[in-house]
Design a protein around this motif. Sequence first.
Motif, PDB file in Angstrom:
ATOM      1  N   THR A  20       0.855  -1.194   0.000  1.00  0.00           N
ATOM      2  CA  THR A  20       0.000   0.000   0.000  1.00  0.00           C
ATOM      3  C   THR A  20       0.886   1.238   0.000  1.00  0.00           C
ATOM      4  O   THR A  20       0.670   2.168  -0.784  1.00  0.00           O
ATOM      5  N   SER A  58      -6.681  -4.963   0.476  1.00  0.00           N
ATOM      6  CA  SER A  58      -5.758  -3.835   0.294  1.00  0.00           C
ATOM      7  C   SER A  58      -5.890  -3.269  -1.110  1.00  0.00           C
ATOM      8  O   SER A  58      -5.945  -2.056  -1.306  1.00  0.00           O
ATOM      9  N   ALA A  61      -9.302  -1.353  -1.456  1.00  0.00           N
ATOM     10  CA  ALA A  61      -9.295  -0.056  -0.768  1.00  0.00           C
ATOM     11  C   ALA A  61      -8.426   0.946  -1.527  1.00  0.00           C
ATOM     12  O   ALA A  61      -8.803   2.106  -1.705  1.00  0.00           O
ATOM     13  N   GLN A  64     -10.070   2.157  -4.815  1.00  0.00           N
ATOM     14  CA  GLN A  64     -11.138   3.130  -4.582  1.00  0.00           C
ATOM     15  C   GLN A  64     -10.596   4.545  -4.420  1.00  0.00           C
ATOM     16  O   GLN A  64     -11.310   5.510  -4.626  1.00  0.00           O
ATOM     17  N   ARG A  65      -9.314   4.652  -4.080  1.00  0.00           N
ATOM     18  CA  ARG A  65      -8.681   5.969  -3.939  1.00  0.00           C
ATOM     19  C   ARG A  65      -7.770   6.291  -5.120  1.00  0.00           C
ATOM     20  O   ARG A  65      -7.042   7.285  -5.099  1.00  0.00           O
ATOM     21  N   THR A 134     -12.830  -4.033   6.805  1.00  0.00           N
ATOM     22  CA  THR A 134     -12.444  -3.066   5.772  1.00  0.00           C
ATOM     23  C   THR A 134     -12.010  -1.724   6.358  1.00  0.00           C
ATOM     24  O   THR A 134     -11.197  -1.030   5.762  1.00  0.00           O
ATOM     25  N   GLN A 135     -12.538  -1.357   7.517  1.00  0.00           N
ATOM     26  CA  GLN A 135     -12.169  -0.077   8.130  1.00  0.00           C
ATOM     27  C   GLN A 135     -10.663  -0.005   8.414  1.00  0.00           C
ATOM     28  O   GLN A 135     -10.056   1.047   8.313  1.00  0.00           O
ATOM     29  N   GLU A 138      -8.853   1.162   5.355  1.00  0.00           N
ATOM     30  CA  GLU A 138      -9.053   2.601   5.153  1.00  0.00           C
ATOM     31  C   GLU A 138      -8.149   3.407   6.084  1.00  0.00           C
ATOM     32  O   GLU A 138      -7.551   4.402   5.690  1.00  0.00           O
ATOM     33  N   CYS A 139      -8.045   2.947   7.331  1.00  0.00           N
ATOM     34  CA  CYS A 139      -7.171   3.596   8.310  1.00  0.00           C
ATOM     35  C   CYS A 139      -5.717   3.541   7.836  1.00  0.00           C
ATOM     36  O   CYS A 139      -4.991   4.542   7.919  1.00  0.00           O
ATOM     37  N   LEU A 141      -4.646   3.360   4.783  1.00  0.00           N
ATOM     38  CA  LEU A 141      -4.506   4.307   3.672  1.00  0.00           C
ATOM     39  C   LEU A 141      -4.405   5.745   4.169  1.00  0.00           C
ATOM     40  O   LEU A 141      -3.581   6.518   3.659  1.00  0.00           O
ATOM     41  N   ASP A 142      -5.201   6.113   5.149  1.00  0.00           N
ATOM     42  CA  ASP A 142      -5.132   7.477   5.701  1.00  0.00           C
ATOM     43  C   ASP A 142      -3.731   7.769   6.235  1.00  0.00           C
ATOM     44  O   ASP A 142      -3.151   8.822   5.952  1.00  0.00           O
TER      45      ASP A 142
END
Length: 161
Positions: A20, A58, A61, A64-65, A134-135, A138-139, A141-142
């Motif tokens: 990632t 991974s 997610a 999607q970005r 999935t959260q 996302e975390c 990725l942030d």
Amino acid sequence: MNKQVSVLFVCMGNICRSPTAEAVFRHYVESAGLSESILIDSAGTHDYHIGHAPDQRSQQAAEQRGYDMSGLRGRQVETLDFERFDYVLAMDKANLAILHYLAPRGCKKQVGLFLEFSRYHSEREVPDPYYGGTQGFECVLDMVEDAAQGLLQHIRSNELT
């Protein structure tokens, strides 16, 4: 600009966090027009997933970005990586300890935590999302987006000037 800087992102299995980071950082480097100046790769400290594509969660997610991880494959850190890469950045303290153990004596490369380059997150470890929902992805990725921007800023200011 002839100088080339190399960055290796490292997690345990090289299927969630480090690929990632590789994909996100590569996106930022390409957007900045620095692909010729910054070499990017990722690896794992363990041999669990050598040759495997990143975890589907991974990839999903990231996609999607707007990040593409489809061409990445897992590999294990090797001693030569400490010669090839200027920055060897671990996702957490456990993997950092392994990197310090593997690094040749007198290694002058920057071996550290990726989130040391984070600008907005106070955490210093990227949590492993593998066993969560999935959260967690996302975390990750942030945190990775934040640290990737900080790392790029650091390299531009300190290495490519």
